[in-house]
Structure formats: C-alpha cells, structure tokens
Design a protein around this motif. Structure first.
Motif, PDB file in Angstrom:
ATOM      1  N   ARG A 198      45.015  67.348 -10.878  1.00 26.20           N
ATOM      2  CA  ARG A 198      45.664  66.559 -11.914  1.00 26.20           C
ATOM      3  C   ARG A 198      47.177  66.584 -11.727  1.00 26.20           C
ATOM      4  O   ARG A 198      47.749  67.586 -11.319  1.00 26.20           O
ATOM      5  CB  ARG A 198      45.351  67.100 -13.317  1.00 26.20           C
ATOM      6  CG  ARG A 198      43.898  67.060 -13.661  1.00 26.20           C
ATOM      7  CD  ARG A 198      43.497  65.644 -13.914  1.00 26.20           C
ATOM      8  NE  ARG A 198      42.037  65.541 -14.010  1.00 26.20           N
ATOM      9  CZ  ARG A 198      41.398  64.422 -13.834  1.00 26.20           C
ATOM     10  NH1 ARG A 198      42.036  63.320 -13.582  1.00 26.20           N
ATOM     11  NH2 ARG A 198      40.099  64.385 -13.929  1.00 26.20           N
ATOM     12  N   CYS A 199      47.831  65.456 -12.031  1.00 25.27           N
ATOM     13  CA  CYS A 199      49.283  65.359 -11.915  1.00 25.27           C
ATOM     14  C   CYS A 199      49.933  66.137 -13.056  1.00 25.27           C
ATOM     15  O   CYS A 199      49.488  66.074 -14.199  1.00 25.27           O
ATOM     16  CB  CYS A 199      49.727  63.895 -11.952  1.00 25.27           C
ATOM     17  SG  CYS A 199      51.511  63.703 -11.756  1.00 25.27           S
ATOM     18  N   GLY A 200      51.000  66.843 -12.750  1.00 26.69           N
ATOM     19  CA  GLY A 200      51.685  67.649 -13.745  1.00 26.69           C
ATOM     20  C   GLY A 200      52.774  66.907 -14.495  1.00 26.69           C
ATOM     21  O   GLY A 200      53.373  67.461 -15.418  1.00 26.69           O
ATOM     22  N   ASN A 201      53.066  65.674 -14.149  1.00 22.45           N
ATOM     23  CA  ASN A 201      54.107  64.916 -14.828  1.00 22.45           C
ATOM     24  C   ASN A 201      53.583  64.415 -16.166  1.00 22.45           C
ATOM     25  O   ASN A 201      52.465  63.913 -16.264  1.00 22.45           O
ATOM     26  CB  ASN A 201      54.546  63.739 -13.944  1.00 22.45           C
ATOM     27  CG  ASN A 201      55.797  63.078 -14.449  1.00 22.45           C
ATOM     28  OD1 ASN A 201      55.812  62.534 -15.541  1.00 22.45           O
ATOM     29  ND2 ASN A 201      56.835  63.106 -13.641  1.00 22.45           N
ATOM     30  N   LEU A 202      54.405  64.523 -17.203  1.00 23.85           N
ATOM     31  CA  LEU A 202      53.973  64.095 -18.534  1.00 23.85           C
ATOM     32  C   LEU A 202      53.723  62.594 -18.617  1.00 23.85           C
ATOM     33  O   LEU A 202      52.935  62.133 -19.438  1.00 23.85           O
ATOM     34  CB  LEU A 202      55.012  64.515 -19.571  1.00 23.85           C
ATOM     35  CG  LEU A 202      55.164  66.020 -19.777  1.00 23.85           C
ATOM     36  CD1 LEU A 202      56.287  66.312 -20.758  1.00 23.85           C
ATOM     37  CD2 LEU A 202      53.861  66.627 -20.243  1.00 23.85           C
ATOM     38  N   ARG A 203      54.392  61.817 -17.801  1.00 26.34           N
ATOM     39  CA  ARG A 203      54.176  60.363 -17.829  1.00 26.34           C
ATOM     40  C   ARG A 203      52.791  59.977 -17.333  1.00 26.34           C
ATOM     41  O   ARG A 203      52.289  58.913 -17.648  1.00 26.34           O
ATOM     42  CB  ARG A 203      55.235  59.657 -16.990  1.00 26.34           C
ATOM     43  CG  ARG A 203      56.598  59.730 -17.605  1.00 26.34           C
ATOM     44  CD  ARG A 203      57.589  58.976 -16.776  1.00 26.34           C
ATOM     45  NE  ARG A 203      58.901  59.056 -17.389  1.00 26.34           N
ATOM     46  CZ  ARG A 203      60.007  58.698 -16.798  1.00 26.34           C
ATOM     47  NH1 ARG A 203      59.973  58.233 -15.567  1.00 26.34           N
ATOM     48  NH2 ARG A 203      61.156  58.799 -17.413  1.00 26.34           N
ATOM     49  N   CYS A 204      52.209  60.814 -16.519  1.00 26.68           N
ATOM     50  CA  CYS A 204      50.871  60.504 -15.982  1.00 26.68           C
ATOM     51  C   CYS A 204      49.762  60.942 -16.931  1.00 26.68           C
ATOM     52  O   CYS A 204      48.615  60.519 -16.770  1.00 26.68           O
ATOM     53  CB  CYS A 204      50.683  61.175 -14.627  1.00 26.68           C
ATOM     54  SG  CYS A 204      51.694  60.429 -13.350  1.00 26.68           S
TER      55      CYS A 204
END
Length: 98
Positions: A38-44
């Motif tokens: 899973r991507c750790g960026n909040l936008r994703c």
C-alpha cells in the motif's frame, strides 16, 4: 533544506527538471512500512503500491534519462548458404525496344 536526491543527478539525465520532479514524486509516494503493498502517501488513501503517481514518476525518470549505450563491437555475420543466380535478366536496350 534540499532533499538528498537533488545532489546526485546522474550523468545520463537529459531533462533535469523532469528528473527532479519525478524524484520528488517518487520520494513522496513510498510504500507503507507495515504494509508494503500500500502507498504511504495520504493523497493515495491506501491505494495499492505502486500507485499511479509512483508509476508516472518511474516513467518520467525513464523519459528524462537517455538510454544506456549499446555495447559496440562486431556482430558475427554468417554468409548465406545459398547462391543467388539467374534471378535478374539484363535490361533491354533502346535498340531492342524499337
């Protein structure tokens, strides 16, 4: 403070601005520590990694970098095993055409 990747621009980079932008996006979209899928960026918002911005950053890195040169040398060439004869007839001359 400058990011560490901004100090190490490879020599093969042809478009520095595109490469720097792609590096910034790739640095911002890293996988989560406890869930590497899973991507750790909040936008994703927990999208699967690599997320679309990470994939775009990878393609931008490739576009901003010239391809590695192919090794130079002589390629082995084998002569044909057949002989070409009789395929072409001599062209007619002007005196024969009349």
């Amino acid at each position: 403070m400058a990011s560490p990747h901004r100090h190490a621009i490879p020599r093969t980079v042809t478009d520095v601005l595109l490469w720097l932008l792609a590096s910034d996006v790739a640095a911002a979209h890293q996988p989560q520590l406890h869930r590497p899928d899973r991507c750790g960026n909040l936008r994703c918002a927990g999208q699967a990694y690599p997320c679309p911005p990470a994939r775009d950053a990878h393609r931008a890195h490739q576009a901003a970098t010239r391809p590695q040169p192919r090794p130079r040398g002589h390629a082995p060439v084998t002569p044909p095993t057949y002989q070409v004869t009789g395929w072409f007839q001599p062209a007619r001359t002007h005196s024969q055409a009349a």
